[in-house]
Each structure stands twice: as structure tokens, then as C-alpha cells.
Design a protein around this motif. Structure first.
Motif, short mmCIF file in Angstrom:
data_model
loop_
_atom_site.label_atom_id
_atom_site.label_comp_id
_atom_site.label_asym_id
_atom_site.label_seq_id
_atom_site.Cartn_x
_atom_site.Cartn_y
_atom_site.Cartn_z
N SER A 1 0.99 -1.11 0.07
CA SER A 1 0.06 0.01 0.16
C SER A 1 0.83 1.32 0.05
O SER A 1 2.03 1.32 0.28
CB SER A 1 -0.90 -0.01 1.31
OG SER A 1 -0.11 -0.02 2.27
N VAL B 1 3.84 -5.74 1.78
CA VAL B 1 3.02 -6.69 2.18
C VAL B 1 3.52 -7.47 3.28
O VAL B 1 4.73 -7.61 3.14
CB VAL B 1 2.14 -7.52 1.18
CG1 VAL B 1 1.39 -6.60 0.51
CG2 VAL B 1 3.05 -8.13 0.40
N THR C 1 -12.68 -10.76 -1.75
CA THR C 1 -13.45 -10.43 -2.89
C THR C 1 -13.05 -11.56 -3.88
O THR C 1 -11.81 -12.06 -4.27
CB THR C 1 -13.04 -9.05 -3.76
OG1 THR C 1 -13.11 -8.00 -2.74
CG2 THR C 1 -13.69 -8.89 -4.86
N LEU D 1 -9.29 -12.54 -3.21
CA LEU D 1 -8.56 -11.00 -2.68
C LEU D 1 -8.84 -10.64 -1.25
O LEU D 1 -9.91 -10.40 -1.07
CB LEU D 1 -8.47 -10.19 -3.70
CG LEU D 1 -8.55 -10.47 -5.31
CD1 LEU D 1 -8.67 -9.20 -6.07
CD2 LEU D 1 -7.38 -10.88 -5.64
N PHE D 2 -7.62 -10.56 -0.46
CA PHE D 2 -7.85 -10.24 0.81
C PHE D 2 -6.65 -9.06 0.92
O PHE D 2 -5.70 -8.96 0.29
CB PHE D 2 -7.47 -11.26 1.78
CG PHE D 2 -8.37 -12.13 2.20
CD1 PHE D 2 -9.50 -11.82 3.19
CD2 PHE D 2 -8.51 -13.18 1.27
CE1 PHE D 2 -10.45 -12.84 3.19
CE2 PHE D 2 -9.84 -14.21 1.48
CZ PHE D 2 -10.65 -13.83 2.50
N ARG D 3 -7.11 -7.98 1.82
CA ARG D 3 -6.13 -6.81 2.23
C ARG D 3 -5.11 -7.47 2.96
O ARG D 3 -5.52 -8.34 3.83
CB ARG D 3 -6.99 -5.87 2.77
CG ARG D 3 -7.93 -4.87 1.86
CD ARG D 3 -8.72 -3.86 2.37
NE ARG D 3 -9.36 -3.15 1.74
CZ ARG D 3 -9.25 -2.27 1.04
NH1 ARG D 3 -7.91 -1.61 0.99
NH2 ARG D 3 -10.03 -1.75 0.27
N ASP D 4 -3.94 -7.00 3.14
CA ASP D 4 -2.80 -7.36 4.01
C ASP D 4 -3.40 -7.44 5.60
O ASP D 4 -3.24 -8.33 6.32
CB ASP D 4 -1.67 -6.40 3.85
CG ASP D 4 -0.43 -7.25 4.65
OD1 ASP D 4 -0.32 -8.35 4.40
OD2 ASP D 4 0.32 -6.33 5.16
N ASP E 1 -6.48 -7.96 6.52
CA ASP E 1 -7.53 -9.00 6.88
C ASP E 1 -6.75 -10.36 7.32
O ASP E 1 -7.69 -10.98 7.80
CB ASP E 1 -8.43 -9.17 5.55
CG ASP E 1 -9.23 -7.72 5.63
OD1 ASP E 1 -9.40 -7.12 6.41
OD2 ASP E 1 -9.72 -7.74 4.15
#
Length: 71
Positions: free
Chosen positions: A22, A32, A48, A59-62, A64
Motif C-alpha cells: 500500500s 505486504v 473479494t 483477494l484479501f487486504r494485508d 485482513d
């Protein structure tokens, strides 16, 4: 402690790709915390769903990611 029924399921997955990370307000990149091939723990809900070449990926955010397995 929470009773087992009150706890959500935790899913295990293998990381198949990661982004560069990010960006902060000044453009600095925060990398990440996982790498391709690592096994991670994910929450039951979230992510997602993406379908590529008839395969499902999530897809996952770091932030999460609940944790990762250490070797």
C-alpha cells in the motif's frame, strides 16, 4: 474465552500472488507481510471473489490476514 459456537471459522489458504503493497500519503510503499507460497489464516467472511480461467481466487487486504504459518 468464547464458546466454540460463538467463534467464526478460520480458513487456511496458500498465497498465490501479492501486490507491491500500500502507499502512504507521501507515496512511500508499505510492503505486504506475506510472500507467494506461504500458508495463511483468513476470516470466514470477507475477501473479494475473482474467477480467472475457470478457477476461483479470493483477494484479501494485508490487514485482513489473521496470521501465517511459520516454517
Amino acid at each position: 474465552m468464547l464458546p466454540e459456537k460463538a467463534q467464526g471459522k478460520v480458513l487456511q489458504a496458500t498465497v498465490v500472488a501479492v501486490g507491491e503493497g500500500s502507499r502512504g500519503q507521501r507515496g512511500e510503499v508499505y510492503p505486504v507481510s506475506v510472500a507467494v507460497g506461504e500458508k495463511v489464516l483468513l476470516p470466514e467472511y470477507g475477501g473479494t471473489k475473482v474467477v480467472l480461467d475457470d478457477k476461483e481466487y479470493y483477494l484479501f487486504r494485508d490487514g485482513d490476514i489473521l496470521g501465517k504459518y511459520m516454517k
